[in-house]
Enzyme design. Structure first.
Site, PDB file in Angstrom:
ATOM      1  CB  SER A 263      -0.938  -0.064   1.202  1.00 17.64           C
ATOM      2  OG  SER A 263      -2.099   0.636   0.903  1.00 17.64           O
ATOM      3  CE  LYS A 267       0.067   5.283  -1.911  1.00 17.88           C
ATOM      4  NZ  LYS A 267      -0.927   4.612  -2.677  1.00 17.88           N
ATOM      5  CD1 TRP A 354      -7.793   3.169  -1.898  1.00 16.07           C
ATOM      6  CD2 TRP A 354      -9.503   4.370  -2.685  1.00 16.07           C
ATOM      7  NE1 TRP A 354      -7.660   4.453  -1.418  1.00 16.07           N
ATOM      8  CE2 TRP A 354      -8.701   5.201  -1.888  1.00 16.07           C
ATOM      9  CE3 TRP A 354     -10.647   4.911  -3.291  1.00 16.07           C
ATOM     10  CZ2 TRP A 354      -9.003   6.546  -1.664  1.00 16.07           C
ATOM     11  CZ3 TRP A 354     -10.937   6.262  -3.074  1.00 16.07           C
ATOM     12  CH2 TRP A 354     -10.127   7.048  -2.276  1.00 16.07           C
ATOM     13  CG  HIS A 404      -5.734  -2.469   0.416  1.00 14.27           C
ATOM     14  ND1 HIS A 404      -4.967  -2.110  -0.662  1.00 14.27           N
ATOM     15  CD2 HIS A 404      -5.243  -1.793   1.486  1.00 14.27           C
ATOM     16  CE1 HIS A 404      -4.056  -1.230  -0.257  1.00 14.27           C
ATOM     17  NE2 HIS A 404      -4.195  -1.031   1.040  1.00 14.27           N
TER      18      HIS A 404
HETATM   19  C1  GCU Z   1      -5.316   4.872   1.798  1.00 13.59           C
HETATM   20  C2  GCU Z   1      -4.731   5.611   0.626  1.00 13.59           C
HETATM   21  C3  GCU Z   1      -3.958   4.686  -0.299  1.00 13.59           C
HETATM   22  C4  GCU Z   1      -2.956   3.872   0.478  1.00 13.59           C
HETATM   23  C5  GCU Z   1      -3.659   3.163   1.616  1.00 13.59           C
HETATM   24  C6  GCU Z   1      -2.730   2.420   2.566  1.00 13.59           C
HETATM   25  O1  GCU Z   1      -6.338   4.035   1.367  1.00 13.59           O
HETATM   26  O2  GCU Z   1      -5.762   6.269  -0.039  1.00 13.59           O
HETATM   27  O3  GCU Z   1      -3.273   5.434  -1.297  1.00 13.59           O
HETATM   28  O4  GCU Z   1      -2.297   2.975  -0.368  1.00 13.59           O
HETATM   29  O5  GCU Z   1      -4.305   4.121   2.427  1.00 13.59           O
HETATM   30  O6  GCU Z   1      -1.563   2.742   2.670  1.00 13.59           O
HETATM   31  O7  GCU Z   1      -3.221   1.536   3.246  1.00 13.59           O
END
Ligand code: GCU
Length: 423
Positions: A263, A267, A354, A404
């Site tokens: 997540s 990144k 998402w 997720h």
């Molecule tokens: C939020 C955010 C995402 C990210 C996620 C996470 O949902 O919008 O961009 O990847 O958190 O880190 O769990």
């Protein structure tokens, strides 16, 4: 007074409704805008890249600079000092299958410093094992019930189900994230695992006074300059400094370090892998917007939504692309391409709309042109694979059933792939 309060509440509600309305995510494939995929092998000036030498000399630097200056933000200066101190170690961990080490890493700059702890498990009876390195969300002590893992004393988000109400880690949160970290499976697979708590480098909130950024400020400065680092760069930087430590530890095979993240931390692993070519491989698990997925598809989370909700993750310069994706001279497949020719794994989850699984897949596909230039096999098809049927080449991709998260299925694929591609 009463009137003032109700006005403030009313305005806040209006603001929330307005921002939600304004930045509603799209989940309808037919509403994905028409857009051009920028060619990673054509320069900003329209010159074709024909060789790996041209890639390294011309295209890669301009792409890297773009992501550095306009997306994640650059690190203002070099640090003054880096120190390592082993604070705990044992030969008997994880059912006696692994050794454990906890090392405090201290970064100093301008007579200020910040420390974080890396927790390392290495398989026993194997000299120099390849190792997965990752940031974690809630503290090293949450990844396993091992009672010897040191509790973080850094700020942690309040989390009811973990019993955290005052931003302090509690014993009750020990081992609460084991489902995401199958340590024994990783050790049995012949790999080491190392992790750091991202909040020890920069607490995940829109405040630039409490983390590593603060070490670099000039007098009176409260936040980085517009093209300077957000939190993702800070977390990625700490992963690189951990690799510096690995280089000093004879038990670790630093040349076979695979940076992994889920997540927002996916990144982070992508940006770490792009920024530091000592990482031998990179894994992005459900990294979504600002990670593996294509921004221009505007499916699920968008640049507007992410910068609104998490303004501290990226550099301020990234705001220029809010509701303005078509102005981007790149897309995220070119971030992935910066990792070439090193092995790269992009993974999605079916219910994680998402993060836009299709955008993550296409991104891996379009990055593959650069891998092909290096005569490495990427993801050649534009058709998504069947759920739970991974494509594993130097560039790998899978979409699994479920939400997720990080699951055993994900790890089983990473281990299998890493055995083959991290030589
Ligand atoms: C939020 C955010 C995402 C990210 C996620 C996470 O949902 O919008 O961009 O990847 O958190 O880190 O769990």
């Amino acid at each position: 007074m009463k009137y003032l309060f109700s006005t403030i509440i009313y305005l806040s509600v209006v603001q929330i409704v307005f921002s939600q309305k304004k930045y509603n995510p799209n989940y309808d494939e037919s509403k994905v805008p028409q857009f051009n995929i920028t060619n990673p092998l054509v320069t900003f000036d329209g010159e074709k890249i024909n060789s790996t030498a041209e890639w390294y000399q011309i295209r890669r630097p301009e792409l890297y600079t773009f992501f550095e200056e306009s997306v994640y933000g650059k690190i203002p200066e070099k640090i003054d000092e880096l120190n390592f101190e082993t604070i705990e170690q044992s030969e008997y961990a994880i059912n006696n299958k692994a050794s454990r080490k906890q090392v405090k890493i201290t970064i100093s700059k301008n007579n200020k410093s910040i420390s974080y702890t890396v927790l390392i498990y290495l398989p026993k009876g194997k000299t120099k094992a390849p190792i997965f390195l990752s940031t974690n969300f809630r503290g090293n002590h949450t990844i396993n019930a091992d009672p010897n893992i040191i509790l973080t004393d850094a700020w942690v988000p309040n989390t009811k189900e973990l019993g955290i109400t005052d931003h302090k880690a509690q014993e009750s949160s020990r081992g609460t994230r084991t489902h995401r970290w199958p340590v024994e499976k990783i050790i049995d697979g012949g790999f080491g695992l190392a992790t750091i708590y991202y909040g020890e480098i920069d607490p995940d909130k829109n405040d630039f006074t409490d983390g590593i950024h603060n070490l670099f400020y000039r007098e009176g400065q409260k936040k980085p300059k517009p093209n300077e680092w957000g939190s993702i760069t800070a977390w990625a930087f700490a992963l690189s400094k951990t690799l510096d430590y690995f280089e000093t530890d004879p038990a670790i095979d630093e040349k076979r370090t695979i940076v992994f993240g889920h997540s927002r931390l996916g990144k982070t692993s992508l940006w770490a892998g792009a920024s530091d070519d000592r990482f031998a491989g990179v894994i992005s698990n459900d990294s979504g917007c600002g990670g593996a997925t294509l921004s221009k598809r505007k499916f699920g989370e968008t640049i507007a939504i992410i910068n609104n909700a998490f303004p501290h993750w990226f550099s301020d310069t990234f705001n220029k692309y809010i509701e303005n994706e078509s102005a981007l001279p790149v897309d995220q497949h070119e971030l992935l391409a910066l990792i070439a020719p090193r092995p790269l794994y992009v993974a999605s989850a079916q219910d994680d709309k998402w993060a836009d699984p299709k955008g993550e897949f296409l991104s891996a596909h379009y990055a593959s042109a650069v891998y092909n230039l290096f005569e490495k096999e990427g993801v050649s098809s534009t058709k998504m694979p069947i759920v739970n049927e991974p494509i594993q080449n130097t560039v790998a991709y899978h979409i699994r059933t479920g939400k997720h998260d990080v699951t055993d299925f994900d790890w089983e694929q990473y281990i299998k792939w890493a055995k083959k591609y991290i030589e």
